[in-house]
Design a protein around this motif. Structure first.
Motif, PDB file in Angstrom:
ATOM      1  N   TYR A   5      52.279  41.782   6.013  1.00 19.32           N
ATOM      2  CA  TYR A   5      52.777  43.018   5.748  1.00 19.32           C
ATOM      3  C   TYR A   5      52.548  43.960   7.044  1.00 19.32           C
ATOM      4  CZ  TYR A   5      52.044  47.974   4.247  1.00 19.32           C
ATOM      5  OH  TYR A   5      52.036  49.319   4.400  1.00 19.32           O
ATOM      6  N   PHE A   6      51.514  43.604   7.852  1.00 17.05           N
ATOM      7  CA  PHE A   6      51.030  44.513   9.137  1.00 17.05           C
ATOM      8  C   PHE A   6      51.997  43.609  10.567  1.00 17.05           C
ATOM      9  CE2 PHE A   6      47.313  45.492   6.691  1.00 17.05           C
ATOM     10  CZ  PHE A   6      47.462  46.747   6.699  1.00 17.05           C
ATOM     11  N   ASP A   7      52.464  42.421  10.370  1.00 16.84           N
ATOM     12  CA  ASP A   7      53.264  41.909  11.363  1.00 16.84           C
ATOM     13  C   ASP A   7      54.639  42.896  11.865  1.00 16.84           C
ATOM     14  OD1 ASP A   7      53.575  40.032  13.353  1.00 16.84           O
ATOM     15  OD2 ASP A   7      55.335  39.119  11.879  1.00 16.84           O
ATOM     16  N   GLY A   8      54.713  43.116  12.779  1.00 15.75           N
ATOM     17  CA  GLY A   8      55.709  44.051  13.334  1.00 15.75           C
ATOM     18  C   GLY A   8      55.692  45.438  13.044  1.00 15.75           C
ATOM     19  N   SER A   9      54.688  45.903  12.064  1.00 17.83           N
ATOM     20  CA  SER A   9      54.534  47.237  11.669  1.00 17.83           C
ATOM     21  C   SER A   9      53.913  48.019  12.852  1.00 17.83           C
ATOM     22  CB  SER A   9      53.856  47.354  10.559  1.00 17.83           C
ATOM     23  OG  SER A   9      52.412  47.228  10.696  1.00 17.83           O
ATOM     24  N   ASP A  10      54.169  49.475  12.628  1.00 17.72           N
ATOM     25  CA  ASP A  10      53.534  50.407  13.802  1.00 17.72           C
ATOM     26  C   ASP A  10      52.129  50.116  13.528  1.00 17.72           C
ATOM     27  OD1 ASP A  10      55.993  51.106  14.375  1.00 17.72           O
ATOM     28  OD2 ASP A  10      55.987  52.849  12.948  1.00 17.72           O
ATOM     29  N   LEU A  11      51.444  49.688  12.486  1.00 14.74           N
ATOM     30  CA  LEU A  11      49.832  49.796  12.308  1.00 14.74           C
ATOM     31  C   LEU A  11      49.387  48.295  12.723  1.00 14.74           C
ATOM     32  CD1 LEU A  11      49.883  51.166   8.566  1.00 14.74           C
ATOM     33  CD2 LEU A  11      49.387  52.420  10.662  1.00 14.74           C
ATOM     34  N   ARG A  12      50.206  47.465  13.309  1.00 13.74           N
ATOM     35  CA  ARG A  12      49.536  46.299  13.641  1.00 13.74           C
ATOM     36  C   ARG A  12      48.279  46.122  14.605  1.00 13.74           C
ATOM     37  NH1 ARG A  12      49.972  41.769  17.501  1.00 13.74           N
ATOM     38  NH2 ARG A  12      50.185  39.848  16.133  1.00 13.74           N
ATOM     39  N   ASP A  13      48.482  47.198  15.547  1.00 16.52           N
ATOM     40  CA  ASP A  13      47.313  47.594  16.391  1.00 16.52           C
ATOM     41  C   ASP A  13      46.000  47.772  15.803  1.00 16.52           C
ATOM     42  OD1 ASP A  13      48.951  46.444  18.502  1.00 16.52           O
ATOM     43  OD2 ASP A  13      49.343  48.469  19.427  1.00 16.52           O
ATOM     44  N   GLN A  14      46.274  48.857  14.990  1.00 13.52           N
ATOM     45  CA  GLN A  14      44.956  49.210  14.305  1.00 13.52           C
ATOM     46  C   GLN A  14      44.410  48.228  13.296  1.00 13.52           C
ATOM     47  OE1 GLN A  14      45.398  53.239  12.391  1.00 13.52           O
ATOM     48  NE2 GLN A  14      47.502  53.236  13.375  1.00 13.52           N
ATOM     49  N   PHE A  15      45.470  47.346  12.684  1.00 14.33           N
ATOM     50  CA  PHE A  15      45.065  46.380  11.734  1.00 14.33           C
ATOM     51  C   PHE A  15      44.067  45.245  12.976  1.00 14.33           C
ATOM     52  CE2 PHE A  15      46.130  41.808  10.633  1.00 14.33           C
ATOM     53  CZ  PHE A  15      45.209  41.933   9.302  1.00 14.33           C
ATOM     54  N   GLN A  16      44.843  45.088  13.720  1.00 18.17           N
ATOM     55  CA  GLN A  16      43.980  43.925  14.609  1.00 18.17           C
ATOM     56  C   GLN A  16      42.832  44.477  15.328  1.00 18.17           C
ATOM     57  OE1 GLN A  16      44.647  40.934  15.800  1.00 18.17           O
ATOM     58  NE2 GLN A  16      46.690  40.741  14.607  1.00 18.17           N
ATOM     59  N   SER A  17      42.554  45.769  15.551  1.00 18.58           N
ATOM     60  CA  SER A  17      41.229  46.175  15.902  1.00 18.58           C
ATOM     61  C   SER A  17      40.178  46.084  15.061  1.00 18.58           C
ATOM     62  CB  SER A  17      41.382  47.627  16.497  1.00 18.58           C
ATOM     63  OG  SER A  17      41.642  48.389  15.161  1.00 18.58           O
ATOM     64  N   LEU A  18      40.424  46.096  13.686  1.00 19.41           N
ATOM     65  CA  LEU A  18      39.594  45.947  12.558  1.00 19.41           C
ATOM     66  C   LEU A  18      39.031  44.596  12.541  1.00 19.41           C
ATOM     67  CD1 LEU A  18      41.223  48.225   9.905  1.00 19.41           C
ATOM     68  CD2 LEU A  18      39.335  48.841  11.302  1.00 19.41           C
ATOM     69  N   LEU A  19      39.794  43.671  12.986  1.00 18.44           N
ATOM     70  CA  LEU A  19      39.288  42.050  12.803  1.00 18.44           C
ATOM     71  C   LEU A  19      38.229  41.863  13.726  1.00 18.44           C
ATOM     72  CD1 LEU A  19      42.967  40.257  12.508  1.00 18.44           C
ATOM     73  CD2 LEU A  19      41.155  41.216  10.629  1.00 18.44           C
ATOM     74  N   PRO A  20      37.277  40.988  13.718  1.00 17.08           N
ATOM     75  CA  PRO A  20      36.259  40.624  14.373  1.00 17.08           C
ATOM     76  C   PRO A  20      37.007  39.708  15.728  1.00 17.08           C
ATOM     77  CG  PRO A  20      36.341  38.976  12.673  1.00 17.08           C
ATOM     78  CD  PRO A  20      37.176  40.256  12.408  1.00 17.08           C
ATOM     79  N   GLU A  21      36.109  39.735  16.873  1.00 19.92           N
ATOM     80  CA  GLU A  21      36.826  39.128  17.863  1.00 19.92           C
ATOM     81  C   GLU A  21      37.051  37.627  17.780  1.00 19.92           C
ATOM     82  OE1 GLU A  21      34.522  39.989  21.397  1.00 19.92           O
ATOM     83  OE2 GLU A  21      34.752  41.918  21.285  1.00 19.92           O
ATOM     84  N   ARG A  22      36.459  37.060  17.008  1.00 19.05           N
ATOM     85  CA  ARG A  22      36.471  35.517  16.574  1.00 19.05           C
ATOM     86  C   ARG A  22      35.881  35.488  15.326  1.00 19.05           C
ATOM     87  NH1 ARG A  22      32.658  36.299  20.696  1.00 19.05           N
ATOM     88  NH2 ARG A  22      34.416  35.739  22.251  1.00 19.05           N
TER      89      ARG A  22
END
Length: 644
Positions: A121-138
């Protein structure tokens, strides 16, 4: 009889996001509904570890949710079933004291389905960067061992494991990230998820109602009935654990109650063979109804449940109706049965077809623009390899063709021959693409290009002059500057590659030196005294030894493996010749090898993977399983004491 007060009437429930409220029932039906929950609550198990344990609070929540949904069920199935039939069926499904939903919703296999939907869902969307920022670094260090072995063609293993870390901890450390991710889903997509889950649940409820109203119940459960059904293990959770006294009563009721049998056995019988369905469900109508139950998009169903769970929707609290949807969704996922044990060889010796046997035909005007732009004329002869290149940009492997044995295996499973050949071809390409991706990640770190591009100075546009000769000179100089910058970029990239390879070579040399030293020790032991070893030279250990590190063990005969497994709980063993996806080795702390039963090809693949990820390799120096277990335990104890 006094009518019970409506339980939980103060909670505002929603059904797939739409507000619902309890309805007024005739006194007799209201009394029957309430007493059903009281009766089942008294029968529940009191052992918190049992699958048949439900807390009083959870039972009240189920009753409140079921009561709020009665009006919607009545409206949905008006004219097909009577009100008292609907109320009785909903009460039975919601009140059964089992905790299938709660346990399945914690299953990594189930959560992986939701994770892939979210990543798509988030792949290629405008929200991808916001989604990635919510994930832990590792991801969590042990997540790779908890998640089913999986290589996805779209998303990286790192992204999958980081998101799985959030989903598996959504009630704890990952709660804020989990809520933030679901908040990013737009209103339309969220509504579509709720609707998909609602449609699946209503489909199952209709089938369940058919069993309730159309299947004839036995008036005497003990008369001429088949044996008591075996409750199968549910996907993703531990098998049923029944308390004495409760199980016999519940099974006895199930034998005379097709509806209860249908509810209890649905989670474990989705996708079962016809023979098992007949043996367990007894009735032809029940068999046909369960056989036809399916879900078109299981990934969406998994994600929908998480959304409904977070929103406190009634659809997530209808007990056996909810569990039917989520267990069916998990069963339909590619890994819905279990992890793969060993991957086959996807290709055999051969070469692609280079014969110019296909006549090229240009697409008609106005046809799809995403067709290959082939630089050929109508009637020109092309080969399979050329057609594939024009369509993908890839050259087919020169020395391999899809495995005929794998094609035959697909056919034996019931796939049409053409589809089986397509699957075998896809399997071969997946193998090569996976290997190419691993080598590309090693050569080109993800952030290398960004660092270089960000470091480039921004050149000002050349000043335009009116003199033609100056314009020509400026154009030529601009081209030269671009060429020089491109050459500088290439040289910097190559320098980084050489530095990375030099560091890798140094690390590999040190690792091989350590490995060689250990091999010499093992050889000395074998030559100088067999398997006893000098007394007092090793730390004292007691077996069985609980392995605390991520230890992978390869090799050894079947008898040796059978003997050593119980001595080293916590270690992960691999059957002879059963090599997993090499990515599964990446998170290991140490690899142990029993070299007396391992092929050269198998051995070198493990060694190469270990060197790639700088994983220490150790060798067992004994044939005795007990001595090998003591050797591993002694080293782990020594490393712990020395901080190694």
């Amino acid at each position: 009889m006094t009518v019970k007060k409506k339980a939980g009437s103060g909670k505002a429930w929603r059904f797939a996001g739409v507000p619902v409220s309890p309805i007024d029932l005739p006194p007799q039906i209201e009394s029957s509904f309430s007493e059903r929950f009281l009766f089942e609550r008294d029968l529940r198990s009191h052992n918190p570890d049992s699958l048949l344990y439900v807390s009083i609070a959870a039972m009240r929540t189920r009753e409140s949710a079921a009561r709020a949904c009665l009006g919607l069920f009545r409206e949905q199935f008006s004219g097909k079933y009577s009100v008292d039939e609907i109320v009785d069926a909903v009460a039975t499904a919601a009140s059964l004291p089992v905790s299938v939903t709660e346990r399945c919703a914690k299953s990594p296999a189930f959560l992986l389905g939701a994770a892939l939907w979210l990543l798509d869902y988030f792949d290629g969307s405008d929200l991808r960067d916001q989604f990635q920022s919510l994930l832990p670094e590792r991801p969590e260090s042990d997540m790779i061992f908890r998640v089913p072995l999986l290589d996805d063609l779209i998303h990286s293993p790192d992204d999958i494991l980081r998101l799985m870390t959030v989903l598996c901890n959504r009630d704890g450390t990952g709660r804020d990230a989990f809520c933030g991710i679901l908040h990013l889903i737009d209103t339309e997509a969220a509504a579509a998820l709720r609707s998909k889950f609602k449609d699946c649940l209503l489909d199952y409820f209709n089938r369940y109602m058919e069993v309730c109203t159309r299947v004839k119940r036995s008036s005497s459960p003990d008369d001429a009935l088949p044996p008591v059904p075996d409750f199968p293990a549910l996907p993703g959770i531990d098998p049923f654990r029944m308390d004495s006294g409760f199980d016999s009563l519940e099974i006895s009721r199930a034998k005379g109650s097709p509806d209860v049998t249908f509810l209890l056995l649905t989670p474990g019988l989705v996708g079962a063979s016809d023979a098992e369905l007949r043996d367990q469900l007894y009735f032809r109508r029940s068999v046909n109804l369960l056989r036809g139950f399916t879900i078109d998009d299981p990934h969406a169903a998994c994600a929908a449940y998480l959304l409904l769970e977070k929103e406190g929707d009634a659809l997530a609290s209808l007990n056996m109706l909810t569990s039917a949807v989520i267990t069916c969704a998990e069963r339909l996922l590619p890994w819905g049965i279990d992890e793969v044990r060993a991957f086959p060889k996807t290709f055999e010796d051969g070469k692609p077809d280079y014969k110019l046997r296909y006549t090229f035909t240009a697409p008609d005007e106005g046809s799809a623009e995403d067709l290959p732009a082939v630089p050929a004329e109508d009637g020109q002869k092309l080969s399979e390899a050329q057609l594939f290149y024009f369509a993908t940009g890839y050259a087919l492997p020169r020395k391999a063709v899809p495995s005929q044995a794998l094609t035959d295996w697909f056919i034996r499973q019931g796939l049409p021959e053409q589809r089986a050949r397509e699957f075998a071809f896809g399997a071969m390409l997946a193998f090569y693409l996976d290997d190419l991706r691993e080598r590309a990640n090693l050569m080109f770190p993800d952030d290398a290009d960004d660092e270089i591009i960000d470091a480039e100075p921004v050149l000002e546009e050349p000043v335009q002059t009116e003199e033609p000769q100056y314009n020509a000179q400026i154009t030529d100089l601009t081209r030269q500057i671009k060429d020089l910058r491109r050459a500088l970029y290439e040289s910097e990239r190559m320098t980084k590659q050489f530095q990375a390879k030099l560091l890798e070579a140094e690390q590999r040399s040190a690792q091989e030196h350590t490995e060689l030293s250990q091999l010499r020790e093992v050889l000395y032991q074998l030559q100088s005294g067999g398997e006893q070893g000098a007394p007092g030279t090793e730390p004292v250990v007691e077996l069985p030894w609980q392995v605390t590190r991520r230890v992978l063990i390869f090799g050894g005969h079947e008898t040796w493996l059978k003997a050593i497994r119980p001595l080293l709980p916590g270690a992960r063993f691999f059957e002879p010749g059963s090599l997993p996806d090499l990515g599964a080795l990446k998170g290991a702390d140490v690899i142990w090898i029993q070299a007396n039963a391992i092929s050269h090809k198998f051995f070198y693949r493990i060694i190469n993977a270990a060197r790639k990820w700088n994983i220490p390799v150790r060798y067992f120096g004994y044939a005795s399983a007990r001595k090998c277990a003591e050797q591993l335990a002694a080293e782990e104890l020594t490393d712990t004491e020395t901080g190694g």
